[in-house]
Design an enzyme around this catalytic site. Structure first.
Site, PDB file in Angstrom:
ATOM      1  CG  HIS A 202      -2.079  -0.938   1.117  1.00  0.00           C
ATOM      2  ND1 HIS A 202      -1.987  -2.265   1.503  1.00  0.00           N
ATOM      3  CD2 HIS A 202      -3.340  -0.765   0.648  1.00  0.00           C
ATOM      4  CE1 HIS A 202      -3.141  -2.863   1.280  1.00  0.00           C
ATOM      5  NE2 HIS A 202      -3.989  -1.985   0.760  1.00  0.00           N
TER       6      HIS A 202
ATOM      7  CE  LYS B 165      -3.675  -0.329   4.939  1.00  0.00           C
ATOM      8  NZ  LYS B 165      -4.965   0.256   5.317  1.00  0.00           N
TER       9      LYS B 165
HETATM   10  N1  NAD Z   1     -12.852  -1.071   2.998  1.00  0.00           N
HETATM   11  C1  NAD Z   1     -12.238  -0.605   1.907  1.00  0.00           C
HETATM   12  O1  NAD Z   1     -12.567  -0.967   0.760  1.00  0.00           O
HETATM   13  C2  NAD Z   1     -11.143   0.414   2.058  1.00  0.00           C
HETATM   14  C3  NAD Z   1     -10.526   0.955   0.925  1.00  0.00           C
HETATM   15  C4  NAD Z   1      -9.622   1.994   1.087  1.00  0.00           C
HETATM   16  C5  NAD Z   1      -9.320   2.456   2.362  1.00  0.00           C
HETATM   17  N2  NAD Z   1      -9.918   1.873   3.430  1.00  0.00           N
HETATM   18  C6  NAD Z   1      -9.701   2.373   4.773  1.00  0.00           C
HETATM   19  O2  NAD Z   1     -10.372   3.624   4.883  1.00  0.00           O
HETATM   20  C7  NAD Z   1      -9.699   4.441   5.834  1.00  0.00           C
HETATM   21  C8  NAD Z   1      -9.427   5.804   5.219  1.00  0.00           C
HETATM   22  O3  NAD Z   1      -8.483   5.697   4.175  1.00  0.00           O
HETATM   23  P1  NAD Z   1      -7.972   7.000   3.395  1.00  0.00           P
HETATM   24  O4  NAD Z   1      -6.827   6.559   2.558  1.00  0.00           O
HETATM   25  O5  NAD Z   1      -9.119   7.703   2.760  1.00  0.00           O
HETATM   26  O6  NAD Z   1      -7.413   7.862   4.633  1.00  0.00           O
HETATM   27  P2  NAD Z   1      -7.250   9.444   4.744  1.00  0.00           P
HETATM   28  O7  NAD Z   1      -6.322   9.673   5.896  1.00  0.00           O
HETATM   29  O8  NAD Z   1      -6.907  10.034   3.422  1.00  0.00           O
HETATM   30  O9  NAD Z   1      -8.718   9.958   5.121  1.00  0.00           O
HETATM   31  C9  NAD Z   1      -9.296   9.839   6.387  1.00  0.00           C
HETATM   32  C10 NAD Z   1     -10.130  11.072   6.615  1.00  0.00           C
HETATM   33  O10 NAD Z   1     -10.882  10.905   7.816  1.00  0.00           O
HETATM   34  C11 NAD Z   1     -10.913  12.165   8.450  1.00  0.00           C
HETATM   35  N3  NAD Z   1     -11.289  12.081   9.869  1.00  0.00           N
HETATM   36  C12 NAD Z   1     -10.489  11.945  10.954  1.00  0.00           C
HETATM   37  N4  NAD Z   1     -11.226  11.972  12.089  1.00  0.00           N
HETATM   38  C13 NAD Z   1     -12.520  12.112  11.716  1.00  0.00           C
HETATM   39  C14 NAD Z   1     -13.751  12.227  12.426  1.00  0.00           C
HETATM   40  N5  NAD Z   1     -13.783  12.181  13.776  1.00  0.00           N
HETATM   41  N6  NAD Z   1     -14.898  12.376  11.720  1.00  0.00           N
HETATM   42  C15 NAD Z   1     -14.870  12.415  10.368  1.00  0.00           C
HETATM   43  N7  NAD Z   1     -13.726  12.352   9.630  1.00  0.00           N
HETATM   44  C16 NAD Z   1     -12.567  12.187  10.304  1.00  0.00           C
HETATM   45  C17 NAD Z   1      -9.496  12.702   8.251  1.00  0.00           C
HETATM   46  O11 NAD Z   1      -9.411  14.090   8.522  1.00  0.00           O
HETATM   47  C18 NAD Z   1      -9.278  12.347   6.792  1.00  0.00           C
HETATM   48  O12 NAD Z   1      -9.732  13.366   5.926  1.00  0.00           O
HETATM   49  C19 NAD Z   1      -8.465   3.649   6.263  1.00  0.00           C
HETATM   50  O13 NAD Z   1      -8.757   2.946   7.456  1.00  0.00           O
HETATM   51  C20 NAD Z   1      -8.257   2.667   5.131  1.00  0.00           C
HETATM   52  O14 NAD Z   1      -7.563   1.518   5.506  1.00  0.00           O
HETATM   53  C21 NAD Z   1     -10.814   0.871   3.311  1.00  0.00           C
HETATM   54  O1  LIG Z   2      -5.543   2.598   1.196  1.00  0.00           O
HETATM   55  C1  LIG Z   2      -5.836   1.900   2.179  1.00  0.00           C
HETATM   56  O2  LIG Z   2      -5.565   2.235   3.350  1.00  0.00           O
HETATM   57  C2  LIG Z   2      -6.560   0.626   1.971  1.00  0.00           C
HETATM   58  N1  LIG Z   2      -6.915  -0.057   3.018  1.00  0.00           N
HETATM   59  C3  LIG Z   2      -7.714  -1.219   3.030  1.00  0.00           C
HETATM   60  C4  LIG Z   2      -7.170  -2.276   3.972  1.00  0.00           C
HETATM   61  O3  LIG Z   2      -6.506  -1.936   4.967  1.00  0.00           O
HETATM   62  O4  LIG Z   2      -7.440  -3.459   3.752  1.00  0.00           O
HETATM   63  C5  LIG Z   2      -8.132  -1.737   1.688  1.00  0.00           C
HETATM   64  C6  LIG Z   2      -7.314  -1.257   0.516  1.00  0.00           C
HETATM   65  C7  LIG Z   2      -6.882   0.205   0.589  1.00  0.00           C
END
Ligand code: NAD
Ligand SMILES: O=C(O)C1=N[C@H](C(=O)O)CCC1
Length: 264
Positions: free
Chosen positions: A156, A160
């Site tokens: 990643h 992350k």
């Molecule tokens: N399930 C999936 O398919 C999937 C895919 C991608 C990322 N993710 C997960 O999603 C999460 C976010 O990833 P990202 O790359 O967008 O991160 P990022 O750091 O770019 O974005 C997170 C956002 O959340 C905001 N935030 C923090 N505290 C908050 C609060 N109390 N209320 C509302 N917003 C708040 C931050 O300011 C930031 O803008 C991570 O845990 C990542 O692993 C999951």
């Molecule tokens: O960008 C990230 O952070 C992602 N997180 C997810 C994970 O932790 O599995 C899924 C893919 C992108």
């Protein structure tokens, strides 16, 4: 009538793609974009922040709007806030944030008694399909002569915060359940000795702007099988989450998976 949705973490990498794709989907109406009040862009127009031009929706931490579903891609504290928002609004919740602690997971399970929740570490279609394929492989190889060693590699982007990825951990959990494995280790160093059969090892790589890649290795004596699934951008996760919101809105309370959403 379009389904009304809110996005939690709307200025984040994922939040921006949800704002972009959600606002152009005619079956959805984006009504609220939540952000942490300390975010440098808090109060700005969510469309401008997402690079799609003004939407007339600002990054806020509260709203009077009602919504049928809320999608959370944030941080563990943000996920906590999203659960409370969903319960208060009696809305469906799509929980995509990873790296959650046990207290957050318990809160999700408790909230699922009163609202529908889709909870998955990856909203991608191909990742969830690969999970199915790994379960088939694990089932077929669990008693193979000489044993099958399972190692999970994930890559990643450098930003992350959690490691290994939630997706890698879910791959490991599904495979371990099929193969009866209870030991999970993270990397190796020093002289750990010969590899025992009854462990799954995770290896997390963090480089550049990689949006996510997983390789699951089944290593036998004499042959190796590897399953790789790779995102080329974040829209696979964003569109899966929007699909999950449409699926969950109006459903009865309970915990749902992406298998339910995708019909896998
Ligand atoms: N399930 C999936 O398919 C999937 C895919 C991608 C990322 N993710 C997960 O999603 C999460 C976010 O990833 P990202 O790359 O967008 O991160 P990022 O750091 O770019 O974005 C997170 C956002 O959340 C905001 N935030 C923090 N505290 C908050 C609060 N109390 N209320 C509302 N917003 C708040 C931050 O300011 C930031 O803008 C991570 O845990 C990542 O692993 C999951
Ligand atoms: O960008 C990230 O952070 C992602 N997180 C997810 C994970 O932790 O599995 C899924 C893919 C992108």
């Amino acid at each position: 009538m379009p389904i009304t949705i809110a996005i939690n973490g709307a200025a984040g990498r994922m939040g921006q793609r949800l704002v972009a794709l959600g606002s152009e989907d005619k079956s959805l109406e984006l009504v609220a974009c939540f952000e942490y009040s300390g975010h440098p862009k808090f109060g700005q127009d969510a469309g401008d922040v997402a690079g799609i031009g003004e939407l007339g929706l600002h990054l806020v931490d509260q709203t009077d709007e009602t919504y049928e579903a809320i999608i959370d891609f944030s941080v563990p504290e943000g996920a906590h806030a999203a659960i409370e928002r969903a319960v208060q609004a009696k809305a469906a919740l799509v929980m995509a944030t990873t790296g959650l602690e046990e207290q957050h997971k318990a809160k999700i399970r408790e909230a699922a008694n009163v609202i529908p929740i889709v909870w998955a570490p990856s909203m991608s279609t191909t990742v969830n399909l690969t999970m199915k394929l790994c379960e088939i492989a694990a089932d077929a190889l669990k008693d193979i002569q000489g044993g099958a060693d399972v190692e999970i590699m994930e890559r990643h982007h450098r930003y992350k915060e959690d490691s290994p990825s939630g997706t890698a951990l879910r791959f490991g959990e599904l495979i371990a359940n099929k193969m009866g494995i209870t030991k999970h280790i993270h990397g190796r160093e020093g002289r750990p000795g010969k590899r025992p059969h009854d462990e799954i090892a995770y290896h997390a790589i963090r480089t550049g702007d990689n949006p996510g890649e997983h390789t699951i290795i089944f290593g036998l004596l004499g042959e190796t099988m590897e399953l790789t699934v790779r995102a080329s951008n974040r829209d696979c996760y964003a569109s899966g989450a929007l699909q999950a919101a449409k699926f969950a809105a109006g459903k009865k309370p309970g915990l749902y998976s992406m298998n339910d959403v995708l019909g896998l």
